[in-house]
Design a protein around this motif. Structure first.
Motif, short mmCIF file in Angstrom:
data_model
loop_
_atom_site.label_atom_id
_atom_site.label_comp_id
_atom_site.label_asym_id
_atom_site.label_seq_id
_atom_site.Cartn_x
_atom_site.Cartn_y
_atom_site.Cartn_z
N UNK A 148 1.75 -5.19 3.50
CA UNK A 148 1.34 -6.42 4.41
C UNK A 148 1.25 -5.98 5.67
N UNK A 149 0.26 -6.61 6.31
CA UNK A 149 -0.25 -6.07 7.58
C UNK A 149 0.60 -6.87 8.77
N UNK A 150 1.55 -7.72 8.47
CA UNK A 150 2.43 -8.54 9.33
C UNK A 150 3.78 -7.76 9.22
N UNK A 151 4.37 -7.50 8.04
CA UNK A 151 5.88 -7.13 7.98
C UNK A 151 6.00 -5.75 8.13
N UNK A 152 5.01 -4.82 7.93
CA UNK A 152 5.04 -3.54 7.70
C UNK A 152 4.95 -3.03 9.32
N UNK A 211 11.45 -11.00 3.05
CA UNK A 211 11.24 -10.54 4.31
C UNK A 211 9.72 -9.97 4.40
N UNK A 212 9.10 -9.50 3.08
CA UNK A 212 7.98 -8.85 3.02
C UNK A 212 7.60 -7.60 3.62
N UNK A 213 8.46 -7.11 4.27
CA UNK A 213 8.65 -5.70 4.91
C UNK A 213 9.87 -4.88 4.62
N UNK A 214 10.14 -3.91 5.12
CA UNK A 214 11.27 -3.45 4.64
C UNK A 214 12.26 -2.85 5.75
N UNK A 215 12.43 -3.54 6.75
CA UNK A 215 13.01 -3.64 7.87
C UNK A 215 14.71 -3.62 7.38
N UNK A 216 14.88 -4.70 6.87
CA UNK A 216 16.19 -4.94 6.22
C UNK A 216 16.78 -4.13 5.41
N UNK A 217 15.96 -3.79 4.28
CA UNK A 217 16.22 -2.81 3.18
C UNK A 217 16.25 -1.25 3.70
N UNK A 259 17.37 -0.41 6.63
CA UNK A 259 18.63 -0.27 7.69
C UNK A 259 20.08 -0.68 6.84
N UNK A 260 19.66 -1.04 5.55
CA UNK A 260 20.95 -1.69 4.80
C UNK A 260 21.46 -3.13 5.06
N UNK A 261 20.63 -3.88 5.65
CA UNK A 261 20.99 -4.94 6.12
C UNK A 261 20.62 -5.91 4.96
N UNK A 262 21.18 -7.27 5.14
CA UNK A 262 20.96 -8.09 4.02
C UNK A 262 20.59 -9.67 4.28
N UNK A 263 20.75 -9.95 5.61
CA UNK A 263 20.07 -11.27 6.06
C UNK A 263 19.21 -11.11 7.35
N UNK A 264 18.19 -11.47 7.41
CA UNK A 264 17.30 -11.48 8.56
C UNK A 264 17.16 -12.83 9.28
N UNK A 265 17.65 -13.07 10.42
CA UNK A 265 17.54 -14.35 11.27
C UNK A 265 16.18 -14.39 12.10
N UNK A 319 11.56 -2.03 -1.07
CA UNK A 319 10.57 -1.08 -0.75
C UNK A 319 9.63 -1.85 0.23
N UNK A 320 9.91 -3.13 0.65
CA UNK A 320 9.03 -3.87 1.44
C UNK A 320 7.83 -4.29 0.83
#
Lengths: 407, 407
Positions: free
Chosen positions: A220-224, B186-192, B194-200, B374-375
């Motif tokens: 995804x071009x926004x979330x990656x 999320x559609x990205x892998x920032x949370x996964x 970094x081992x986090x579970x909720x994005x605000x 995997x985002x």
């Protein structure tokens, strides 16, 4: 020397261009109804010129000369590119026809062994130079069985619709020929931009083609985030830039290279491309140039693969060998050019492929160019001045006569 | 606080995924028979949860709450990308449904003014966030009249086939709502990662899109010497490389940019490209980042145009403004996350567009993310662990209740 009739040459070229006329050009793909009709017209013209015409099982129109002892085969192809020009191929075919007529009309030239030919599918609608390869024994029944157009039409079906199914394919007899001579438009602007009128072809370039593939990760071009991307498109543009830079460093004076085809997958504005492909091609008459180009390309792809984050791979697509034109034929073309256009001719490579490269594997072959206006080809706006067309016909005829007499 | 039923959430998500199931994902384009059936199913579920459902003239499914004084609108979209994932949109819709059920089941929560919604066409099969724009008064009849899918199907015809022709479109009443809350993968892998579970979500990025066009001269790849070429493909890869380099220098910590679409014309291996186009996109929540990006892009295109030999031009395609999420809502989501997953939540931007950016123009809005494995998104293999889905439902419900009570 034969005397060609420039007005007749122009008139016949214009008549031939009526088959599939498109704007100021021609749309006459191989085996289309227009192509079939034009081949029948050519066969009739060959007969009028005193030749014994045959349209063979692959569509070649051959105006045989039954009486001569040693023959020079002259011609080119008669189909066109999609929405192509009126002279690409047609010029060489009509020059051959005119030469046959000039020889037949002059009792002093009556013994001149001209055979005229219009090859089928040099432009590759169904394959790679099908007609000349068939004639020289290089086209198998298996290839005919499996070949298809880009639109998916089978060659077998096209041949059947063209009324050619079951016809024998003409095969050349080496003992019959002195050689092969072909005239063609230059398709570049070397002659026009230097004010010259005749090109004497020294060789036809080898064309080496490769697929280069970059494999990353579609996302995804926004979330990656940038740091996590494996963007195959970015990797491709970086590699393509490096290829252009490196090739410029190692090129010979006449080397050309092209990245003409690029594909991103999925090619959507908001998706990081997971895969990218490009087709890399280079051409030279000298294998000692082509081989270092190939090595450099492999090195750059390997470097990109090693650098990451995308994988880079290369696969060869096709490689044609450079084809040298016969030195004796070059001398005769040059002498004829010097007679009719003193100082306004040039020895040069052919950057495009031609049937002459196929024929040159089996017999002495030569090629002659006339200028292309603005160097345009493979486009309906392709053109050449009438003065150059008329001059070229006479130079071609003189060279052919000299070759036959010297044989 | 409401008590959500994780098993019921999973079961409903799985049931909803049966409408248009494709491998482990879903193919449910807006207004397809599967989409229409799923919206009817959702309306029935909203009714079971004690809401008063309506499917309006653009396909929005709204579970109205007639009794409450002040209402929180909760939901997301329910159609999918082509061969997309089972959670993109669906997760937020089912969280809203579950919250409505939890509120209805608990007498202590009976007054909680939950209204659930499933928006139509956030994924843009026929337009840009049609459902939420319609609801907030931003979709004109003219746009509905002229909109069509990429395949050329008219929106009017699609609405008629979906049985929605002639139905009124629901329009929001500002006095009715405290705000809007949306959960999404999320559609990205920032949370996964970094081992986090909720994005605000702090804000939704602005997305600025441009077409960049290179115009050269189409020519034959064999006969056109390098020095004479105007190769639009080479010009494009050079410019694209420069854009990537310059953007990397001026990017903020979260800026992303993508050249996702490239076209060569005619894109043939033996033709020097006469024209090349690429779509350049960048995203950030901060206009003070977006504007320098736009200036840099214009400068680079102007430099390329000036350097030649190809002309370079730029045209804006679309620009959405960044949308800030309500700070009070962020605080409530964060507090709920801290309660259920202490220390395992993150304030972050949304790199993707969402209906919440449309709603945020008209009312206080908030968004919450759960991790994407995997985002991966916009692909049938998109997924989230059941534990994260279950946790997210409870955090979402807690935050919604706190927002309503605090209103």
């Amino acid at each position: 020397m034969p005397r060609t009739d420039g007005e007749r040459v122009i008139a016949d070229l214009k008549r031939l261009a009526e088959f599939g006329r498109y704007k100021t050009g021609v749309h006459r793909p191989t085996y289309s109804p227009e192509d079939v009709a034009s081949r029948q017209w050519l066969a009739d013209k060959f007969a009028e010129a005193g030749l014994d015409p045959v349209i063979d099982g692959i569509g070649n129109v051959i105006g045989r000369n039954p009486s001569a002892q040693r023959r020079l085969l002259v011609g080119s192809h008669s189909e066109t590119q999609p929405h192509g020009g009126w002279l690409d191929g047609a010029l060489g075919v009509i020059y051959g026809l005119e030469l046959a007529r000039a020889a037949a009309a002059d009792p002093a030239l009556a013994g001149l062994g001209i055979e005229a030919v219009a090859w089928a599918d040099e432009e590759g609608h169904y394959g790679n130079m099908l007609g000349s390869r068939s004639f020289t024994g290089g086209l198998s029944e298996t290839e005919i069985e499996t070949a298809a157009s880009r639109e998916g039409k089978k060659l077998r079906d096209a041949l059947a619709e063209a009324g050619l199914a079951g016809r024998p394919r003409e095969l050349f007899d080496p003992s019959r020929y002195v050689g092969y001579l072909e005239a063609h438009i230059e398709q570049g602007n070397t002659l026009e931009s230097t004010g010259l009128r005749i090109g004497i072809v020294e060789g036809i370039v080898g064309i080496w083609n490769y697929w280069v593939t970059l494999t990353g990760e579609q996302n995804h071009a926004g979330t990656t985030q940038m740091i996590r991307r494996k963007d195959a498109g970015s990797a491709m543009v970086r590699l393509a830039s490096r290829i252009n830079d490196r090739f410029a460093e190692i090129a010979g004076p006449r080397t050309v290279w092209t990245i003409g085809r690029m594909l991103l997958d999925p090619n959507a504005p908001s998706i990081v491309p997971g895969r990218a492909e490009m087709q890399v091609q280079f051409r030279d008459t000298d294998t000692n140039i082509l081989e270092p180009f190939e090595r450099a390309l492999h090195e750059l792809v390997a470097e990109a693969d090693h650098a990451g984050p995308c994988r880079a791979a290369i696969a060869p697509l096709s490689k044609t060998a450079p084809a040298a034109m016969d030195p004796g034929f070059q001398t005769q073309i040059e002498a004829a050019a010097e007679r009719h256009a003193p100082g306004r001719h040039l020895r040069m490579p052919s950057g495009a492929g031609h049937d002459a490269q196929i024929l040159s594997r089996r017999m002495r072959s030569g090629m002659m160019f006339v200028p292309s206006l603005k160097g345009i080809s493979h486009h309906w706006s392709e053109d050449t001045t009438e003065a150059d067309i008329v001059l070229g016909a006479q130079v071609f005829a003189d060279a052919a006569a000299a070759i036959l007499r010297g044989a």
